[in-house]
Design an enzyme around this catalytic site. Structure first.
Site: not given
Ligand code: PGA
Ligand code: ZN
Length: 426
Positions: A40, A155, A164, A205, A242, A286, A313, A338, A366, A389
């Site tokens: 995502s 996911h 999440e 995850e 999230d 988030e 994010d 990230k 991650h 996370k």
């Molecule tokens: P992604 O998801 O690694 O698939 O982008 C993680 C997130 O959205 O925080």
């Molecule tokens: Zn996110």
């Protein structure tokens, strides 16, 4: 001095190709790193170069990115002396020449940047987090592990819209104690799901991915698991969410297409988060709204920012320019970090510094496609990030980060501190 650089196409946790790089210095020190990959993703992320050859890995091969390391990057770096990480990274940025690393690929560039960091740390006989710490404080803080125990959205193949649902075991004396609490809740939740006849298969995850009656049921199940595990929700273990709302955004609205099909306006989404954060012990939210909804984010921050951590994010993409815009417009109060969204170690640290100087908290993350590379664990310690996370209670590519924190904490002994509830402010 860099003696040699090499690279290889390897696999991530979803079985998709990714880039591994190795950097060898003249004194024999060396470093290796593998980059992760998101599902995502934010639109402003640095470009992950894929081969798009339908005959290999459904187009996801990274042979071109690997070749870029072995030819152009290698040629421009070997036999050269780099004073520090920043000099190396700026050379990579210049060589690429695009604002989003589209030419050489952020996956190629970041792999080399991380491998160089490890080689330098070894040359300086420092643990990686100490090498990365540079200008940061002397204190050594271990973050709260926010464990994504129920997976939905992109996911997992279930009917849960929000991506999440995390538990944050914050009332602990150490990281080791926190992870034990988190695992206890995780295993209790598994037993609870089994008892209710719900699936205990896991998503990308490592969180469970059952079909549920409503998105709220995910929260109810987790709260029950926390209580059954012997902890007080909100006091010892809180929740982080999230929903990855950019993924729900369609034609100016938010569509809950995996569950009810309900269509919500920005205002309705803000009301939903107001209700949820009043009703449940949620300390961090988030991407409660999408990356294109800057006006909505402003309203969300004005409404909830004083009592809930609001992490950006997709809207920030670990990009200092976007974070600066967010600070100027009072958007959110925390930044998700990230490294592969921006593509070098130096720029990642720049974004952290910018956030921290402006009283925005940072939350290290991650990607949903991961590897056993533990770089982000050292990054979290180096930057005194309050929270990380990096998965749920299982899957080796996730638990290996927890193991790295356990090693760091063990080696530090009495010098280690655990971030605790303060990690989320208020
Ligand atoms: P992604 O998801 O690694 O698939 O982008 C993680 C997130 O959205 O925080
Ligand atoms: Zn996110």
């Amino acid at each position: 001095k860099i003696q040699d650089i090499s690279a290889l196409e390897v696999l991530d946790s979803r079985g998709n190709p990714t880039v591994e790089a190795q950097v060898i210095l003249e004194d024999g020190s060396w470093g290796q790193a593998i980059v992760p990959s998101g599902a995502s993703t934010g639109e402003n992320e640095a470009v992950e170069l894929r081969d798009n050859d339908p005959l290999r890995y459904g187009g996801k091969g990274v042979r071109q990115a690997v070749a870029n390391i072995q030819t152009q990057i290698r040629n421009s770096l070997i036999q050269r002396d780099f004073m520090d990480q920043s000099q190396l990274d700026h050379q990579l940025i210049e060589l690429d020449g695009t604002p989003n690393k589209a030419r050489l690929g952020a996956n190629a560039i970041l792999a080399v940047s991380m491998a160089f960091a490890r080689a330098q740390a070894q040359a300086q006989q420092l643990p990686l987090y100490r090498y990365l710490q540079g200008p940061f404080t002397e204190a050594v803080w271990l973050p709260v592990p926010c464990m994504n125990v129920i997976n939905g959205g992109r996911h997992a193949d279930n009917n849960v819209d929000f991506q999440e649902f995390m538990i944050a075991p914050h009332q602990a004396g150490s990281f080791a104690e926190a992870i034990q609490m988190g695992e206890t809740v995780f295993h209790t939740l598994k037993a609870l799901l089994k008892q209710r006849g719900l699936s205990t298969g896991v998503g990308d995850e490592g969180g469970f991915a059952p079909d549920l009656k409503a998105n709220e049921e995910a929260v109810d199940l987790i709260l029950e698991a926390i209580t059954r595990a012997g902890y007080k929700p909100g006091e010892q273990v809180s929740l982080c969410l999230d929903p990855a709302a950019s993924e729900l955004w369609q034609n100016g609205h938010y569509q809950l297409s995996k569950s009810t099909g309900q269509i919500l306006s920005t205002e309705a989404m803000i009301r939903l988060w107001e209700d949820w954060t009043r009703q449940y012990p949620i300390v961090s939210l988030e991407d409660g709204l999408g990356e294109h909804d800057w006006e909505g984010w402003k309203a969300l921050t004005a409404t909830l920012g004083h009592r809930v951590e609001l992490v950006g994010d997709d809207i920030f993409c670990t990009n200092p320019a976007l974070v600066q815009q967010g600070i100027d417009q009072k958007i959110g109060n925390a930044v998700l970090i990230k490294p592969n969204q921006i593509g070098t170690v130096t720029q990642t640290l720049d974004t952290v510094r910018l956030a921290q100087q402006n009283q925005y908290r940072i939350f290290i993350s991650h990607r949903s496609g991961e590897t056993v590379d533990t770089f982000i664990a050292d990054l979290a310690v180096a930057t005194s990030a309050g929270a990380i996370k990096t998965g749920s209670g299982c899957r080796g590519e996730r638990t290996e980060k927890f193991n790295q924190f356990l090693r760091i904490e063990h080696r530090l002994g009495a010098a280690a501190r655990f971030a605790g509830r303060d990690a989320f402010g208020q």
